[in-house]
Design an enzyme around this catalytic site. Structure first.
Site, PDB file in Angstrom:
ATOM      1  N   VAL A  66      20.408  -5.960  15.942  1.00 26.11           N
ATOM      2  CA  VAL A  66      19.709  -5.437  14.779  1.00 26.11           C
ATOM      3  C   VAL A  66      19.973  -6.363  13.605  1.00 26.11           C
ATOM      4  CG1 VAL A  66      19.485  -3.483  13.194  1.00 26.11           C
ATOM      5  CG2 VAL A  66      20.068  -3.081  15.599  1.00 26.11           C
ATOM      6  N   LYS A  67      18.880  -6.720  12.931  1.00 23.97           N
ATOM      7  CA  LYS A  67      19.007  -7.571  11.759  1.00 23.97           C
ATOM      8  C   LYS A  67      18.631  -6.761  10.534  1.00 23.97           C
ATOM      9  CE  LYS A  67      16.802 -11.530   9.539  1.00 23.97           C
ATOM     10  NZ  LYS A  67      15.588 -12.362   9.527  1.00 23.97           N
ATOM     11  N   ILE A  68      19.554  -6.652   9.578  1.00 19.89           N
ATOM     12  CA  ILE A  68      19.201  -5.963   8.340  1.00 19.89           C
ATOM     13  C   ILE A  68      19.616  -6.812   7.139  1.00 19.89           C
ATOM     14  CG2 ILE A  68      19.342  -3.638   9.339  1.00 19.89           C
ATOM     15  CD1 ILE A  68      22.008  -3.415   7.776  1.00 19.89           C
TER      16      ILE A  68
END
Lengths: 307, 307, 307, 307, 307
Positions: B204-206
């Protein structure tokens, strides 16, 4: 043996099958500009786009779809691009005579909207059945419908490549996101070329860019980095750089009919900026053939460095 | 033998096939941070997202897609992520050199709307054909179009996993449901991480979360349970906890280009909060390579605990 | 030998395959309420629906998806229901330990609209791959999007049944067609149960009905025929009758966290009205486990007639 | 031997397979009106359409789906029509006892719009699996959604016919294009019958037409050609003529519950006008069975010419 | 032996299979105008389009679908075109008697909108099952829904051609983009013919063009190039030229019922302008047969050059 320039161009398309490369090779290797890595292509979709009289009344033999096959052949074009019906009407007579590009989407001028789109009017199977070398597809970046068009192109391009065809993208920014002037602004034309490349185009067709800068954020960048855009050649150079640093074939449309001097001037700008060629429609088929052939010859001579 | 930390990370993905685990393993096992369970990934989709000049004029070699493959390799990144066209342009030259993440959806900045979406511009088959280790997909929670995006991701992720690929999700809250400030609020970033995990993301990229709290109901909970969010490390810790209590890989984007000190400070915060790493685009490719490589080295050293 | 009550319940599902009946049998035959025809099910989709902190900060072990598998097992629940990501995170560790219900659609609270819908976030194939006994699906009768949801459910339920899975429907009236109070009105809850049965649900989950009557035409009927709705038991009886005269399993949600006495009071009403059980989420997992287990035990004892 | 009237009716369906004709034959050949070419069909979709209490509180045994199978059988109806859930609930108990019509689309009264539609809630495969003789489908001509409904019907009817099923169409004009009074206007009912026939219906169900004329252009035609519409018999005759000159089976709905005398009067009008029969729902199942059976007997006697 | 004119016409369809050519050949080779390359076709879709009474009350035998098969046969038409239901009702009785054209889309007049569309009400498989020679499809250029219609036609035409059927397109400009007068303007009719040809039609049906010029840009072209449009013959000539310079079959609709002299006058104009024939609906079937047959005979005689 394959000339070095041809080898180089084909080497840029690293993910393509031999089948697709063979069709690109056919387009590169056809006509007066054969194997030079330069291109002049005849497109005739104006019957659909603008109506038959606006397109063909200036030179009535053009009402007959055979005329355009013949014109492309006699002029020594690299390829001929048209919608389904036009290609169906000459498919057998001219089978294998010249690389064909089937335009898979089209629109007419009977209904207009500020966020244009095009109808998908033919399929990859049509292209195969008609013996085409490539599919053609128009996108309108800056239209509210652009994302839908990108998705259509993505699906059709994938299918075309899987079938050994090449993909030619008409990238024409238009729609709510742009001013009229912005449609040919140099920042927008360069962006349009980049988008077409990212979507997997082998050949990108854009409009000759003007000196206008449309997007404020882009303007800042052009000024900060002093990107030269005063001459057409400079602007073409920026657009070609924006197409994977010159590793994709970018050609330029001719626009509305105009006098020969203006056309040839424009062609010189494209050539000097490193453009790969032109796609000349109305300026070719709306002239009588005995006027069109010499003019196309001059255009090709410019690309050959002879004029 | 597989290091214990690698075994542990892979053990979290309980439903995946050996094929998908092997691709995760490749990403974990590549580059300077090999087998540490830390990650630095190079993403280059800005040509599509912001246009070619805004992206590449600061460091013109970046116009050439090959540049980014080389940058990722020389810097010792775990993987390189890009849209279809960019990967097609280097697929053969760099085949098998570095794990590739094909970004399956993209948008441009020629048309904007308060409820953004992205066009699906490539397929799982493309990813397989190009030799990728994973697909990448952006969702915009808080957009009126988010549910459609979740459904697209669900279908593509299922297909990717069935083909042995890993799934990387860019979870960027944006749209009518949020204030501008709320896009990086810590409650929203944590929620975005949770959603991506629930949708089946492996990675997950945030965005790095700010101290702002956007949702009144969330604010009450943060206050009642005294969840610490004053430092970046604290906020990162909350986000990582929100991603299945640390059982999913969460990495953080670098954002707009800024000076090196600010970047390194941010990286330390991510590391101290238990973040798994960074995905550094503009801050890497918009610097000349001789500036970018040392800076990326410093970032990696921070994750290695050396700085 | 199959107990008579179990035989009776299975006999109601006249069109189902032995495969689907076997999965219903597994749910009926699991946990503390095994073979009584009563049900307590643990659902945990609040991480997606309300966000991670609002859901898990009150009892932080809940951030870890494993916690909920363990809670359902230790409490002796009939089944555990959750979205894709949560089940993927424990699928291997808890394989075959407890019947799983994969929630196929979900929504978040980052974007709200007066006509809600949910995104389809998982497939029947996911449910099979994860070893589930049933799929779960939410419909919002009274939303402008309800018909689309019915069509999605119809397709997914048909596929699930053809694969031997059972179908659990969360029938939650909500949207433009209703007042807020009307969402739990007894006429509306009964209608919601009927719709879920007509759409082919094996198990219907609704909210405990209030004494409010929403639709004027329904009010006339309740008055004319003197349908008793003063006590919760009476209202539950009407809802169960509305679910094919008691020939479908109808269970009731627990709603927001509240004190134990209020919960147990409600459970007695459901039991006395002939309800088949409860689906208890926040009231279970937001309490520390040493508080949750005794409370769930008390609930089950009520259904067993022991309290 | 097949009676001549049956042969004649079947001869009208010139394009159908023996399988579909056999199912039509089953409907014609069942019940009290067996082989007369007259029909009384029991439809029970009101639980879905109006809610369970409005439908079944007047005669509570109707909450149980089995009740309606029994009522149709005991009354000697030609067929029983209902939504998915209702048929699933009795499919095994009543297998092969009476021709079943699976209603493939449904709507509820929790959300209303001026341009109604229905959700597709079951499939042709469902109908086959449940042993049905026909599918049922509602269209709302005059709704903005009518064209979508025609397309759904077209696809489902084609699939049904290919599977040997018959097709029953509820053609109920409703929507923005009509006044409330116009929904049962004789010109509109006749038009509705024509549309259903053109869409491939074997049996068309419409409402008994009133003397009202809705469309100005139609009114001129009725006046010019002096089409008689004063009595119900005359209006029914026009509607039957509008259904391929009587070469399609047209039956009439009973409408809201009313007293027996009014019902029988209406039935005589339908019979005298050459209508093929009735589809009697609320007037049958909302009466206690000992009242409903004698009344249905009287209706059948009228069609048999005995009353 | 195939007459030269027939060979010539078939030679224009360069991309079609022998199967499709054989069906075109059947239409050319049927009826009074057999092998002349002229056409009179009977279309009856008015029951669907305008309602049964408006269509058939003037000549009540027309309520019976058989009537129209017989009329087309007795009159010596080349083909009979109708919607699904009408053809299903006579398919067996008239099997192989006359080429049939199945109209695949239809609309009714119960709901109107400024941007009309039609529902797809039958499939290519229907056409094959009913023994048809061609499919028929209506497009409304100038409607906001035109692009969707083009895409539907494209898909259906491709499937029809792959199955050896011919494609007949009703090209009726209508919608927001046009004035009422513009719907039959000569520039618009010519444009409509061109679009149908580009979409792959074998036979194009348009309305007889009026002298009105709708589009300002077209008007300029007509004036500059002095395209003659004063007489119907001149206008028909322009339209035929616009249909691939006469290399596609273009036929003209008869429009609303009118007196015989007016009809015959119009037919002479079409013939003199090089039109390929007429499609005569209301003017044929709304007259008693003993009036219709002589009139159709006169029309055919005009095309035969006898009147």
């Amino acid at each position: 043996m394959m000339p070095d320039r041809v080898k180089q161009i084909l080497s840029w398309y690293e993910s393509d099958s031999p089948g697709t490369l063979a069709n690109l090779r056919r387009i590169i290797g056809t006509g007066t500009l054969k194997d030079t890595g330069k291109f002049v292509i005849l497109p005739v979709d104006q019957g659909f786009e603008h109506g038959p009289h606006r397109s063909f009344a200036p030179n009535p033999p053009g009402y007959n779809p055979h005329y355009h096959f013949e014109l492309a052949l006699e002029a020594g074009c690299n390829a001929y691009a048209a919608p389904l019906g036009s290609l169906e009407a000459g498919a057998r007579t001219f089978a294998g005579e010249i690389p064909l590009i089937l335009k898979l989407n089209n629109s007419d001028s009977l209904f207009s909207t500020k966020n244009p789109s095009q109808a998908v009017t033919a399929s990859v199977e049509h292209a195969l059945r008609l013996g085409c070398a490539a599919i053609g597809f128009t996108i309108y970046p800056a239209s509210a419908n652009a994302q839908t068009q990108y998705e259509q192109l993505n699906a059709l391009a994938e299918e075309a490549k899987a079938s050994g065809l090449a993909v030619v993208v008409w990238s024409y920014p238009r729609g709510e996101g742009l001013s009229k002037e912005g449609e040919t602004a140099v920042d927008i034309c360069a962006y349009a070329a980049q988008i077409a490349c990212q979507l997997g185009a082998h050949i990108v067709k854009i409009k000759p860019p003007t000196e206008h800068l449309e997007q404020p954020e882009a303007k800042k960048v052009f000024e900060k980095h002093q990107i030269p855009i005063r001459t057409l050649a400079e602007r073409v150079r920026h657009v070609v750089q924006s197409a994977f640093d010159g590793r994709r074939i970018v050609i330029f449309s001719g626009g509305p009919a105009k006098d020969e001097a203006a056309i040839l001037e424009e062609i010189r700008g494209i050539r000097d900026g490193g453009g790969f060629g032109s796609i000349i429609g109305r300026n070719a088929f709306q002239r009588p053939k005995d006027k069109a052939l010499p003019m196309l010859r001059k255009i090709m001579n410019i690309y050959l460095g002879k004029e």
